[in-house]
Design an enzyme around this catalytic site. Structure first.
Site, PDB file in Angstrom:
ATOM      1  N   GLU A  10      43.930  32.514  44.706  1.00 30.51           N
ATOM      2  CA  GLU A  10      43.826  32.708  43.257  1.00 30.51           C
ATOM      3  C   GLU A  10      44.995  33.608  42.854  1.00 30.51           C
ATOM      4  O   GLU A  10      44.830  34.766  42.505  1.00 30.51           O
ATOM      5  CB  GLU A  10      42.495  33.387  42.898  1.00 30.51           C
ATOM      6  CG  GLU A  10      42.260  33.468  41.408  1.00 30.51           C
ATOM      7  CD  GLU A  10      41.607  34.767  40.951  1.00 30.51           C
ATOM      8  OE1 GLU A  10      41.619  35.763  41.704  1.00 30.51           O
ATOM      9  OE2 GLU A  10      41.096  34.780  39.828  1.00 30.51           O
TER      10      GLU A  10
ATOM     11  N   ASP B 255      40.327  35.544  46.561  1.00 29.49           N
ATOM     12  CA  ASP B 255      40.293  36.255  45.287  1.00 29.49           C
ATOM     13  C   ASP B 255      41.429  37.276  45.185  1.00 29.49           C
ATOM     14  O   ASP B 255      41.613  38.100  46.083  1.00 29.49           O
ATOM     15  CB  ASP B 255      38.936  36.989  45.217  1.00 29.49           C
ATOM     16  CG  ASP B 255      38.633  37.562  43.856  1.00 29.49           C
ATOM     17  OD1 ASP B 255      38.390  36.775  42.927  1.00 29.49           O
ATOM     18  OD2 ASP B 255      38.632  38.803  43.728  1.00 29.49           O
TER      19      ASP B 255
HETATM   20  C1  GLC Z   1      38.878  37.129  40.281  1.00 31.75           C
HETATM   21  C2  GLC Z   1      37.541  36.492  40.009  1.00 31.75           C
HETATM   22  C3  GLC Z   1      36.876  37.250  38.902  1.00 31.75           C
HETATM   23  C4  GLC Z   1      36.667  38.673  39.359  1.00 31.75           C
HETATM   24  C5  GLC Z   1      37.978  39.317  39.788  1.00 31.75           C
HETATM   25  C6  GLC Z   1      37.733  40.573  40.577  1.00 31.75           C
HETATM   26  O1  GLC Z   1      39.738  36.996  39.199  1.00 31.75           O
HETATM   27  O2  GLC Z   1      37.714  35.139  39.722  1.00 31.75           O
HETATM   28  O3  GLC Z   1      35.665  36.667  38.525  1.00 31.75           O
HETATM   29  O4  GLC Z   1      36.101  39.432  38.329  1.00 31.75           O
HETATM   30  O5  GLC Z   1      38.727  38.467  40.630  1.00 31.75           O
HETATM   31  O6  GLC Z   1      37.186  40.269  41.824  1.00 31.75           O
END
Ligand code: GLC
Length: 562
Positions: free
Chosen positions: A283, A221
């Site tokens: 991500e 993340d």
């Molecule tokens: C990422 C996750 C999202 C979350 C954010 C903070 O983008 O996919 O759902 O709110 O990180 O952790």
């Protein structure tokens, strides 16, 4: 027919590589997948019981969004204990059972690692609050004195991604107003200080804890946020960029700093020291993709999400550019490109494509007062888009419910909204709850259509979900579920994930885009008028009921062997 502008990329087939290079990975959002104990919140036993449906869908792996101990202020992306399961979802033993069942079915399991921030309920943060400014405990996070005569102003101008300032002031142990801590997301999600080697060691332990249990890897993340520029200077473009960044502008001080790379290399070594092709996917919201290529060098991430593709708004030129940039960038370092159309943070593509394409950001959701998408157009285009994506070489990510053609819940009332964005912006941005609604499995089984048998749900389903229930589509010719199954089966049989890529020059226009993967032609029609079908044998088409020799219909994708 207007032609598109730009170079036409070529990508060589790469047959026989590791699973993550070409696999299809299905995102399970545990809160909303299946609820075994009937309390309205999905859980691990619910997932275990339904895993066979994913094996029969034909995916290779699942990725589970967070199920760790958490006060659930950001739906579990606020982790209070990285090595335990939240009682909402079950126990560690339930996790082990789920993992064993997945492996028995031949499915790999990736779990979510949330390293940028913890929950404010994490013991590290509680200890930091109890300790004095300048202490080792505070050094886990970014604590700073405020500006102004009495430290009453935040230490810099950064904003939270969820709205409002990225800083919150604490009350010190003696009751006085004290330092501020940084949170790029909700105030319940303090950012960790990755410049601190102790934090790095803590995460090595966390990685090993799960790898030892047998997980096949991690979805990581917000990795682009982990390192902050020394001294935490002001964001030079904060007014233009808000919390985010602007492509092509100088590095903002909180995103994609150089110091992230040694961390990824350390993690890669750990994963590589385990047997069985463990993998990690970042991500990473990093643009342009040529810059993101640095993140997937052979000793860093195995792959990263391709939000450039997701954000192409399904516009021919933009989509064409995004695919060229993807193969160019990822091939330059020998990494697979990935492809994705939906996840738990964006408006479901069956709704985005029903007329919402022009919305500035897909993560702001749709509320009852917004223009509503055209469901029929959305589903028709989404089916075409998915088939266009699944024909591409590389790894593909699917989000739970898209195989049912589920639309976004666009009329969810404010009283049900739980995404922190909604509260932090006073409802101006409705947030992401609309794509996180519990899945319908069996029409009419309880109010939540088989999500459980009690009908309870942490978010209510809209009426229309009943008709999308899995049991209404299973074995039904032309259903979206059967389309996904066929596409995934053919993709595997013909090794499309390991295949090559070349544009079909006669289908590179505003009206249609087409490419060749080995001997398979994939063509999508963006226009209103049908297009003549090229010679060859039709393998699959996205419009239900279209005959094998019919021309390519509006918003349709066809796969042709030629
Ligand atoms: C990422 C996750 C999202 C979350 C954010 C903070 O983008 O996919 O759902 O709110 O990180 O952790």
């Amino acid at each position: 027919m207007t032609s598109l502008v730009g170079n036409m990329v070529h990508h060589d087939a790469r047959v026989g590589g590791e699973w993550w290079r070409s696999g299809t990975i299905y995102q399970i959002y545990p809160r909303s997948f299946a609820d075994a104990n009937g309390d309205g919140m999905g859980d691990l036993p619910g997932i275990t019981a339904r895993l066979n449906s994913l094996a029969s869908l034909g995916v290779d792996a699942v990725w589970l969004s967070p199920f760790y101990r958490s006060p659930q202020k950001d739906a579990g992306y606020d982790v209070a204990d990285y090595c335990d399961v939240d009682p909402l979802f079950g126990t560690l033993a339930d996790f082990d059972t789920m993992l064993a069942r997945a492996h028995e079915l031949g499915l790999k399991v990736l779990i979510d690692l949330v390293p940028n921030h913890t929950s404010s309920e994490h013991v590290w943060f509680k200890d930091a609050l109890a300790a004095a400014p300048g202490s080792a405990e505070r050094a886990y996070y970014h604590f700073k004195d405020g500006l102004g005569e009495h430290g009453e102003l935040p230490p810099n101008n950064w904003k939270s991604m969820f709205g409002g300032p990225a800083w919150t002031r604490v009350t010190e142990a003696d009751g006085s107003l004290g330092q501020w801590y940084c949170h790029l997301f909700d105030s319940s999600q303090p950012d960790l200080n990755w410049a601190n080697p102790v934090v790095q060691d803590e995460f090595e332990r966390i990685l090993r804890f799960w790898l030892d249990r047998g997980v096949d890897g991690f979805r990581v993340d917000q990795p682009h946020a982990m390192a902050k520029a020394a001294g935490l200077p002001d964001h030079p473009y904060v007014d233009e960029a808000g919390a985010g960044f602007i492509e092509g502008r100088e590095n903002p001080p909180m995103w994609f700093q150089e110091e992230v790379h040694p961390i990824f290399r350390r993690w890669r070594k750990i994963l590589d020291s385990y047997p069985g092709n463990r993998a990690m996917c970042g991500e990473a919201y990093v643009l342009p993709l040529s810059f993101m290529a640095l993140w997937v060098r052979s000793d860093e991430f195995h792959q990263t999400f391709n939000f450039r593709f997701l954000d192409s708004m399904w516009e021919p030129q933009n989509l064409f550019d995004s695919i060229n940039e993807s193969f160019d960038a990822f091939d330059s370092v020998g990494a697979p490109s990935t492809w994705v159309l939906s996840n738990h943070d964006v408006i479901r593509h069956a709704s985005r494509m029903g007329g919402l394409k022009g919305r500035p950001t897909a993560s702001d959701g749709v509320g009852p007062n917004d223009p509503q998408p055209d469901r029929e157009l959305g589903l028709r285009t989404a089916r075409g888009a998915t088939m266009f994506m699944l024909g591409l070489a590389g790894a593909s990510y699917l989000y739970q419910g898209e195989e049912l053609g589920l639309p976004e819940h666009t009329t969810l009332a404010g009283e049900f909204r739980q995404d922190p964005t909604f509260a932090r912006t006073g409802g101006a941005r409705v947030g992401r709850d609309g794509c996180r609604v519990p899945l319908p499995w069996e029409a009419g089984v309880g109010a939540a259509n088989g999500f459980n048998t009690t009908g309870a749900g942490w978010l209510p389903q809209p009426e229309i979900y009943r008709e999308y229930s899995r049991d209404q589509q299973e074995g039904v010719a032309g259903s979206t579920l059967e389309l996904y199954k066929s596409a995934l089966r053919i993709r595997k049989e013909l090794k499309l994930g390991e295949g090559s890529f070349d544009w079909l020059p006669e289908f590179v226009s505003e009206r249609a885009l087409g490419y060749r993967n080995g001997d398979v032609l994939v063509i999508h029609n963006f226009g209103a008028d049908a297009i003549a079908l090229p010679a060859g044998s039709v393998l699959l088409r996205s419009v239900a009921g279209a005959g094998p020799t019919d021309p390519i219909g509006s918003h349709e994708t066809v796969w042709i062997q030629a």
